[in-house]
Design a protein around this motif. Structure first.
Motif, PDB file in Angstrom:
ATOM      1  N   ASN A  15       0.827  -1.217   0.000  1.00 44.08           N
ATOM      2  CA  ASN A  15       0.000   0.000   0.000  1.00 44.08           C
ATOM      3  C   ASN A  15       0.861   1.267   0.000  1.00 44.08           C
ATOM      4  O   ASN A  15       0.379   2.346  -0.301  1.00 44.08           O
ATOM      5  CB  ASN A  15      -0.934   0.031   1.217  1.00 44.08           C
ATOM      6  N   ARG A  16       2.147   1.106   0.375  1.00 51.82           N
ATOM      7  CA  ARG A  16       3.041   2.265   0.336  1.00 51.82           C
ATOM      8  C   ARG A  16       3.913   2.237  -0.915  1.00 51.82           C
ATOM      9  O   ARG A  16       5.023   2.761  -0.924  1.00 51.82           O
ATOM     10  CB  ARG A  16       3.966   2.251   1.544  1.00 51.82           C
ATOM     11  N   GLY A  17       3.476   1.528  -1.927  1.00 52.61           N
ATOM     12  CA  GLY A  17       4.186   1.547  -3.215  1.00 52.61           C
ATOM     13  C   GLY A  17       5.263   0.491  -3.373  1.00 52.61           C
ATOM     14  O   GLY A  17       5.969   0.455  -4.379  1.00 52.61           O
ATOM     15  N   LYS A  18       5.395  -0.403  -2.392  1.00 51.71           N
ATOM     16  CA  LYS A  18       6.398  -1.472  -2.558  1.00 51.71           C
ATOM     17  C   LYS A  18       5.699  -2.655  -3.215  1.00 51.71           C
ATOM     18  O   LYS A  18       5.259  -3.591  -2.558  1.00 51.71           O
ATOM     19  CB  LYS A  18       7.004  -1.821  -1.198  1.00 51.71           C
ATOM     20  N   ASN A  19       5.624  -2.524  -4.541  1.00 50.18           N
ATOM     21  CA  ASN A  19       4.830  -3.519  -5.269  1.00 50.18           C
ATOM     22  C   ASN A  19       5.679  -4.656  -5.836  1.00 50.18           C
ATOM     23  O   ASN A  19       5.286  -5.342  -6.768  1.00 50.18           O
ATOM     24  CB  ASN A  19       3.983  -2.836  -6.354  1.00 50.18           C
ATOM     25  N   MET A  20       6.875  -4.837  -5.263  1.00 52.68           N
ATOM     26  CA  MET A  20       7.709  -5.992  -5.647  1.00 52.68           C
ATOM     27  C   MET A  20       8.110  -6.744  -4.386  1.00 52.68           C
ATOM     28  O   MET A  20       8.409  -6.132  -3.364  1.00 52.68           O
ATOM     29  CB  MET A  20       8.970  -5.513  -6.349  1.00 52.68           C
ATOM     30  N   SER A  21       8.134  -8.049  -4.524  1.00 50.46           N
ATOM     31  CA  SER A  21       8.507  -8.893  -3.395  1.00 50.46           C
ATOM     32  C   SER A  21       9.660  -9.786  -3.828  1.00 50.46           C
ATOM     33  O   SER A  21       9.479 -10.669  -4.668  1.00 50.46           O
ATOM     34  CB  SER A  21       7.296  -9.737  -2.983  1.00 50.46           C
ATOM     35  N   VAL A  22      10.814  -9.495  -3.268  1.00 49.09           N
ATOM     36  CA  VAL A  22      11.995 -10.286  -3.643  1.00 49.09           C
ATOM     37  C   VAL A  22      12.195 -11.394  -2.619  1.00 49.09           C
ATOM     38  O   VAL A  22      12.171 -11.127  -1.421  1.00 49.09           O
ATOM     39  CB  VAL A  22      13.269  -9.398  -3.651  1.00 49.09           C
ATOM     40  N   MET A  23      12.375 -12.616  -3.097  1.00 52.28           N
ATOM     41  CA  MET A  23      12.801 -13.684  -2.195  1.00 52.28           C
ATOM     42  C   MET A  23      14.236 -14.043  -2.536  1.00 52.28           C
ATOM     43  O   MET A  23      14.536 -14.375  -3.682  1.00 52.28           O
ATOM     44  CB  MET A  23      11.886 -14.907  -2.311  1.00 52.28           C
ATOM     45  N   MET A  24      15.084 -13.944  -1.542  1.00 52.96           N
ATOM     46  CA  MET A  24      16.521 -14.097  -1.797  1.00 52.96           C
ATOM     47  C   MET A  24      17.133 -15.122  -0.840  1.00 52.96           C
ATOM     48  O   MET A  24      17.595 -14.764   0.250  1.00 52.96           O
ATOM     49  CB  MET A  24      17.191 -12.723  -1.632  1.00 52.96           C
ATOM     50  N   PRO A  25      17.134 -16.384  -1.244  1.00 53.26           N
ATOM     51  CA  PRO A  25      17.777 -17.391  -0.396  1.00 53.26           C
ATOM     52  C   PRO A  25      19.305 -17.261  -0.445  1.00 53.26           C
ATOM     53  O   PRO A  25      19.859 -17.022  -1.520  1.00 53.26           O
ATOM     54  CB  PRO A  25      17.361 -18.727  -1.032  1.00 53.26           C
ATOM     55  N   TYR A  26      19.919 -17.377   0.710  1.00 50.23           N
ATOM     56  CA  TYR A  26      21.386 -17.505   0.747  1.00 50.23           C
ATOM     57  C   TYR A  26      21.692 -18.991   0.831  1.00 50.23           C
ATOM     58  O   TYR A  26      22.213 -19.490   1.826  1.00 50.23           O
ATOM     59  CB  TYR A  26      21.967 -16.699   1.922  1.00 50.23           C
ATOM     60  N   SER A  27      21.332 -19.688  -0.198  1.00 52.59           N
ATOM     61  CA  SER A  27      21.491 -21.142  -0.264  1.00 52.59           C
ATOM     62  C   SER A  27      21.055 -21.567  -1.660  1.00 52.59           C
ATOM     63  O   SER A  27      19.919 -21.265  -2.061  1.00 52.59           O
ATOM     64  CB  SER A  27      20.571 -21.802   0.776  1.00 52.59           C
ATOM     65  N   ASN A  28      21.945 -22.242  -2.370  1.00 50.28           N
ATOM     66  CA  ASN A  28      21.545 -22.716  -3.703  1.00 50.28           C
ATOM     67  C   ASN A  28      20.408 -23.723  -3.602  1.00 50.28           C
ATOM     68  O   ASN A  28      19.518 -23.757  -4.440  1.00 50.28           O
ATOM     69  CB  ASN A  28      22.734 -23.361  -4.414  1.00 50.28           C
ATOM     70  N   ALA A  29      20.447 -24.530  -2.543  1.00 47.52           N
ATOM     71  CA  ALA A  29      19.409 -25.559  -2.406  1.00 47.52           C
ATOM     72  C   ALA A  29      18.020 -24.942  -2.310  1.00 47.52           C
ATOM     73  O   ALA A  29      17.046 -25.499  -2.810  1.00 47.52           O
ATOM     74  CB  ALA A  29      19.691 -26.415  -1.170  1.00 47.52           C
ATOM     75  N   LEU A  30      17.933 -23.776  -1.683  1.00 45.67           N
ATOM     76  CA  LEU A  30      16.608 -23.173  -1.466  1.00 45.67           C
ATOM     77  C   LEU A  30      16.177 -22.249  -2.609  1.00 45.67           C
ATOM     78  O   LEU A  30      15.074 -21.700  -2.594  1.00 45.67           O
ATOM     79  CB  LEU A  30      16.602 -22.390  -0.142  1.00 45.67           C
ATOM     80  N   TYR A  31      17.029 -22.096  -3.601  1.00 48.56           N
ATOM     81  CA  TYR A  31      16.745 -21.136  -4.686  1.00 48.56           C
ATOM     82  C   TYR A  31      15.455 -21.472  -5.432  1.00 48.56           C
ATOM     83  O   TYR A  31      14.668 -20.604  -5.783  1.00 48.56           O
ATOM     84  CB  TYR A  31      17.943 -21.126  -5.642  1.00 48.56           C
TER      85      TYR A  31
END
Ligand code: PA5
Length: 467
Positions: free
Chosen positions: A265-281
């Motif tokens: 609602n405050r304009g953050k219309n992107m959601s990044v998921m960033m695993p620090y693990s190749n397995a979880l990518y």
């Protein structure tokens, strides 16, 4: 049981300021709606809806999967999954999270199951390369075609190809090498099954593709490849207890939704998921579909033209620190970033001290890669905080079937909460159909002539616009 946890401090106003964070007031305003949604979900479950929530309790389904695994396992060296979208992303995510990245390269003796290829595209080169690889092992190749409808052009075309290949090489016995996972009573694939008599597993009715990983859709290939599916379900059941809590401050799924909702609602219309693990990518890849297809809706339940949704993005730590973080820190402040961190990797892996005489590298000597990757994660979190960028962290004490099961269930329910807050239908995907129909039209399916004519205008490559 090891439990994953959510830490959202660095998405709070205390950490990133009034404009970019979530305040106590914001959460207080959502307390009522979250409580109401929690009750609504409980009522829906009692009424036989939200059936994905019951999957971890379905013993009959697990028995059916295990009996097929028993049937196929000993005579399977190569397992081919034909499916796309919700019929493939979960399989890839489970395999990448819970088996070594070199799994397919391991010898038959050291691997915990058959080689696994999930063909979730119709790229002819990719399909041809897979066929070339499996042809010498065709007798020991099992094809699991997964399609709820049986009509999806990608899966259907691959199925026709692989069925013919099996038939050509194995003759009448080709059917023994096919397992079809589809709707128990309806759809084109079910009709084919009835006519040809393959072994089958069910896509449970009332469970949409992107919510189906904890059904036969995702679990058969996982179990074939040695993943403990009972432990996955145990993890999911454990998370179910945590996400039934009506208090947003105690419910991680509700909190994930609340943070995203407030910041969206405050304009953050992107959601990044960033695993620090190749397995979880690839869990981030699975999440991308879940968040995008569930929440991206033109019309709300009560209002038209709401154009809801948040663009999900996957990034990989540390790799994307050297690709994306410049943008994440100094570009538009339009993202909510969720890190996935692993506290204890299965191996810490020591960095040798043979370069300790090199002054600028001495800090690495004798340390280990686990410390390095987790320091880089914390370093990035700190750097983003300095730029008032909101972040959250999902902590995995370890990567195991139980913690991955918790994560899957957590995000499925978080998606339900987010859809509830956005007041949209979380479980449909009306906008996907037109592209599917257009493919039918272009490929000559009957009944689509008019659409084909309309598309031809788009197909025209006007010279004026071609350089
Ligand atoms: O989430 C969904 O519903 C979609 O991604 C479907 O899984 C995908 O389109 C494949 O559909 P089907 O299983 O009918 O082949």
């Amino acid at each position: 049981m090891d439990r994953i946890s959510l830490n959202w401090k660095n998405a709070s106003t205390r950490a990133v300021g009034q404009q970019h964070g979530v305040s106590e007031k914001d959460l207080a305003a959502l307390a009522g709606p979250i409580k109401k949604l929690t009750k609504q979900f409980a009522d829906q479950r009692k009424a036989g809806e939200l059936r994905f929530r019951e999957l971890p309790y379905n013993e009959d389904m697990l028995d059916a999967i295990e009996s097929q695994v028993e049937h196929f396992r000993d005579r399977c060296e190569v397992l081919i999954i034909l499916g796309i979208g919700g019929s493939a992303l979960g399989n890839i995510a489970l395999q990448s999270a819970l088996n070594p990245s070199t799994y397919n390269l391991m010898s038959d003796r050291t691997r915990s199951g058959p080689q696994l290829f999930v063909l979730d595209n119709v790229d002819p080169e990719m399909i041809k390369a897979t066929i070339d690889h499996l042809t010498p092992k065709i007798k020991k190749t099992i094809v699991n075609v997964i399609s709820k409808s049986g009509e999806t052009a990608e899966t259907a075309s691959q199925f026709i190809l692989f069925r013919d290949l099996l038939q050509a090489k194995l003759g009448k016995k080709y059917k023994d090498n096919i397992l079809a996972t589809t709707d128990p009573s309806e759809g084109t694939l079910r009709e084919i099954v009835k006519a040809e008599g393959y072994r089958t597993l069910e896509v449970p009715p009332g469970v949409g593709g992107r919510f189906s990983v904890l059904s036969a859709v995702g679990l058969f290939s996982a179990a074939m490849c040695g993943i403990d599916i009972q432990a996955l379900m145990e993890g999911a059941r454990d998370m179910d207890k945590r996400v039934k809590e009506p208090d947003v401050l105690k419910n991680p799924a509700a909190m994930i939704a609340a943070v995203h909702y407030v910041l969206n609602n405050r304009g953050k219309n992107m959601s990044v998921m960033m695993p620090y693990s190749n397995a979880l990518y690839y869990l981030a890849d699975w999440y991308r579909q879940l968040w995008a297809e569930s929440l991206g809706k033109q019309n709300g339940l009560h209002k038209k033209n709401v154009f809801a949704g948040q663009t999900p993005i996957k990034a990989l730590g540390t790799t994307d620190q050297h690709s994306q973080v410049q943008l994440y820190r100094e570009g538009p402040n339009d993202k909510v970033i969720t890190f996935l961190e692993v506290e204890r990797f299965s191996s810490k892996l020591t960095i040798p001290d043979s370069m300790k005489h090199v002054q600028s590298l001495r800090y690495l000597a004798g340390s280990n890669f686990q410390s390095l990757i987790n320091s880089e994660k914390l370093g990035t979190e700190y750097a983003l905080l300095e730029s008032q960028r909101p972040t959250m962290t999902i902590n995995f004490p370890v990567i195991s079937a139980q913690t991955v099961g918790q994560f899957i269930y957590l995000y499925e329910v978080a998606t339900s909460y987010m859809g509830g807050l956005l007041d949209i239908n979380t479980y449909d995907q009306p906008a996907v159909q037109l592209g599917k129909d257009a493919t039918y039209a272009l490929m000559g399916k009957s009944g689509f002539d008019e659409l084909n004519r309309k598309i031809q205008a788009v197909a025209k490559r006007d010279k004026k616009f071609t350089i």
